[in-house]
Design a protein around this motif. Structure first.
Motif, PDB file in Angstrom:
ATOM      1  N   TYR A  10      -8.555   4.062  -9.174  1.00 40.83           N
ATOM      2  CA  TYR A  10      -8.264   4.347  -7.769  1.00 40.83           C
ATOM      3  C   TYR A  10      -8.402   5.840  -7.534  1.00 40.83           C
ATOM      4  N   SER A  63     -11.594   2.511  -4.637  1.00 41.45           N
ATOM      5  CA  SER A  63     -11.500   2.106  -6.043  1.00 41.45           C
ATOM      6  C   SER A  63     -12.837   1.635  -6.577  1.00 41.45           C
ATOM      7  N   SER A  92     -14.955  -0.361  -3.653  1.00 34.88           N
ATOM      8  CA  SER A  92     -14.543  -0.570  -2.267  1.00 34.88           C
ATOM      9  C   SER A  92     -15.778  -0.655  -1.372  1.00 34.88           C
ATOM     10  N   ARG A  94      -8.516   0.964   3.657  1.00 36.40           N
ATOM     11  CA  ARG A  94      -8.293   2.242   2.942  1.00 36.40           C
ATOM     12  C   ARG A  94      -6.795   2.527   2.784  1.00 36.40           C
ATOM     13  N   GLU A  99      -5.503   0.282   0.069  1.00 32.85           N
ATOM     14  CA  GLU A  99      -5.882   0.725  -1.277  1.00 32.85           C
ATOM     15  C   GLU A  99      -5.049   1.920  -1.734  1.00 32.85           C
ATOM     16  N   TYR A 146      -2.102   0.254  -3.117  1.00 34.36           N
ATOM     17  CA  TYR A 146      -2.415  -0.358  -4.420  1.00 34.36           C
ATOM     18  C   TYR A 146      -2.436   0.713  -5.509  1.00 34.36           C
TER      19      TYR A 146
END
Ligand code: FAD
Length: 394
Positions: free
Chosen positions: A333, A343, A365, A374, A377, A380
């Motif tokens: 990431y 990522s 991505s 976005r 992520e 994440y």
């Protein structure tokens, strides 16, 4: 007696290997050798530069490792004797092993850039081992006048964390845009292409128009010398004077690898792709950033995954069994702003003597993000950090 495994280096690779060995086979005698009482994580250290978090949130002690039954020797390994199967420690002790795991991470090729040595790094920090260097670079950014030029230099492949320099450029620009909006960032690169390049460049155009200039190798990006007194970086084409300079120098496996005879002429450690046993010194396993892992990048995610595979293989080898072919996953990431993450993921298996990317199994991505992807992520990424540090340090 009990089979003995010594692990040199308590980072993402070594700490995971030691803990996993103990949990798979509690009867093993596992010693982890690591000089630092506290580990400072590089992942998310770019967010520290951008003032999005404090350095203490990057730090992890070894109590969780000790309570898993691992003996922690808080000192550094000074010499490995592969014939005698012993490790000499800086505190004067000597450990014997049946199998040795080496995960010393990276060291820098000081002098590869003329003028860039350990003293110069106090003026032009690398911040490529997190800790004091991260804090130093942040302090320099905060002290810089609005309108100052930040110059970064990125090395050729291979190096620790392929997307790291570009995440760093993004997060410095994020911070500059808020606090020093007249400033610019020049990124001098010793290569012509980089990880997640289109995602990064699209993000720079969208979030930080006109702020980041990337200079590839073919346009004179390779820094050949620096002058730390004047903060000047010189490439094959030109000299650039910085207000703040971040030099990420070329790297090699941690120095103990060369001493042990597991590093080759590239400075990195060749290994077979199933148990990561050195192809130069049988009985020594090398993983994480120090090792040559085929298609797998040098990342904390990869080091953690390789450590679990290596631990499982060692348990079988010590029982006289053959290790099983592994399948490994990596995801990297990168943050481009507090709420903007991207990522890249890959899946790898042994093929023709090395870990090879399984075509079509990974991905990155999408170039066009819909539905707040976005932002998702970025969340994440943070939850990945919490998971990996908990899995590594307990
Ligand atoms: P390390 O974590 O460096 O551990 C090596 C350990 O060995 C150290 O603790 C060191 O003290 C010890 N050691 C060295 N020599 C000796 C010796 N002689 N005796 C005893 N101990 C010794 N990866 C990701 O997956 N995701 C990210 O988002 C990410 N972001 C990053 C951002 C930045 C700015 C940087 C620089 C890196 C980033 N990485 C990221 C990469 C990640 O930090 C490394 O890939 C990872 O730390 C490798 O783990 P390792 O165990 O091989 O080495």
């Amino acid at each position: 007696g009990r089979a003995k495994v010594v692990v040199i280096g308590g980072g993402f690779g070594g700490a995971t290997a030691a803990r996993t060995l103990k949990s798979l086979q509690p009867a093993l005698d596992v010693t982890l050798v690591e000089p630092n009482p506290v580990y400072t994580s590089c992942p998310f250290s770019n967010a520290v530069l951008a003032n999005l978090r404090e350095i203490d949130r990057q730090q992890f002690g070894y109590d969780g490792i000790k309570s898993a039954g691992v003996t922690v020797a808080q000192t550094s390994a000074s010499a490995v004797d592969p014939e005698a199967k012993t490790v000499a420690l800086a505190d004067g002790n000597r450990l014997s092993y049946d199998r040795l795991v080496m995960t010393p991470g990276i060291d820098f090729n000081w002098g590869a850039i003329a003028g860039y040595d350990e003293a110069a790094a106090q003026k032009m920090p690398h911040a490529w081992k997190a800790g004091d260097q991260t804090v130093l670079l942040r302090r320099q950014l905060q002290a810089m006048d609005d309108g100052g030029l930040v110059v970064m230099s990125a090395p050729a492949n291979p190096f620790r964390c392929p997307p790291g320099p570009y995440e760093r450029a993004s997060l410095i620009a994020y911070w500059l845009k808020i606090w020093k909006p007249k400033s610019k960032l020049l990124l001098l690169d010793a290569k012509d292409a980089f990880s997640k390049q289109r995602l990064f460049q699209n993000g720079w155009a969208e979030l930080y128009p006109g702020m980041i200039e990337w200079v590839p190798l073919s346009k004179g990006g390779k820094v050949t010398s620096v002058d730390s007194a004047t903060l000047t970086l010189t490439t094959e084409f030109a000299s650039h004077k910085a207000a703040v300079a971040n030099v990420i120098p070329p790297q090699k496996a941690g120095a103990i690898a060369a001493q042990a005879g597991v590093a080759d002429r590239t400075g990195w450690c060749p290994v077979e792709p199933v148990a990561f046993e050195s192809t130069l010194r049988p009985g020594i396993h090398v993983l994480g950033d120090a090792a040559i892992m085929g298609g797998m990048p040098k990342s904390a995610f990869a080091a953690n995954a390789q450590a679990k595979v290596c631990a499982a293989a060692l348990v079988r080898l010590l029982a006289g069994d053959k290790p099983q072919d592994p399948i490994l996953i990596n995801t990297c990431y990168s943050l481009m702003a507090a709420d903007y993450g991207i990522s890249i993921a890959g899946v790898y298996r042994p093929d023709k003597g090395q870990l090879t990317d399984i075509p079509g199994a990974g991905g990155s991505s999408p170039l066009v993000a819909v539905g707040g992807l976005r932002g998702q992520e970025a969340l994440y990424a943070l939850s990945w950090f919490r998971t990996i540090t908990a899995e590594t340090f307990g």
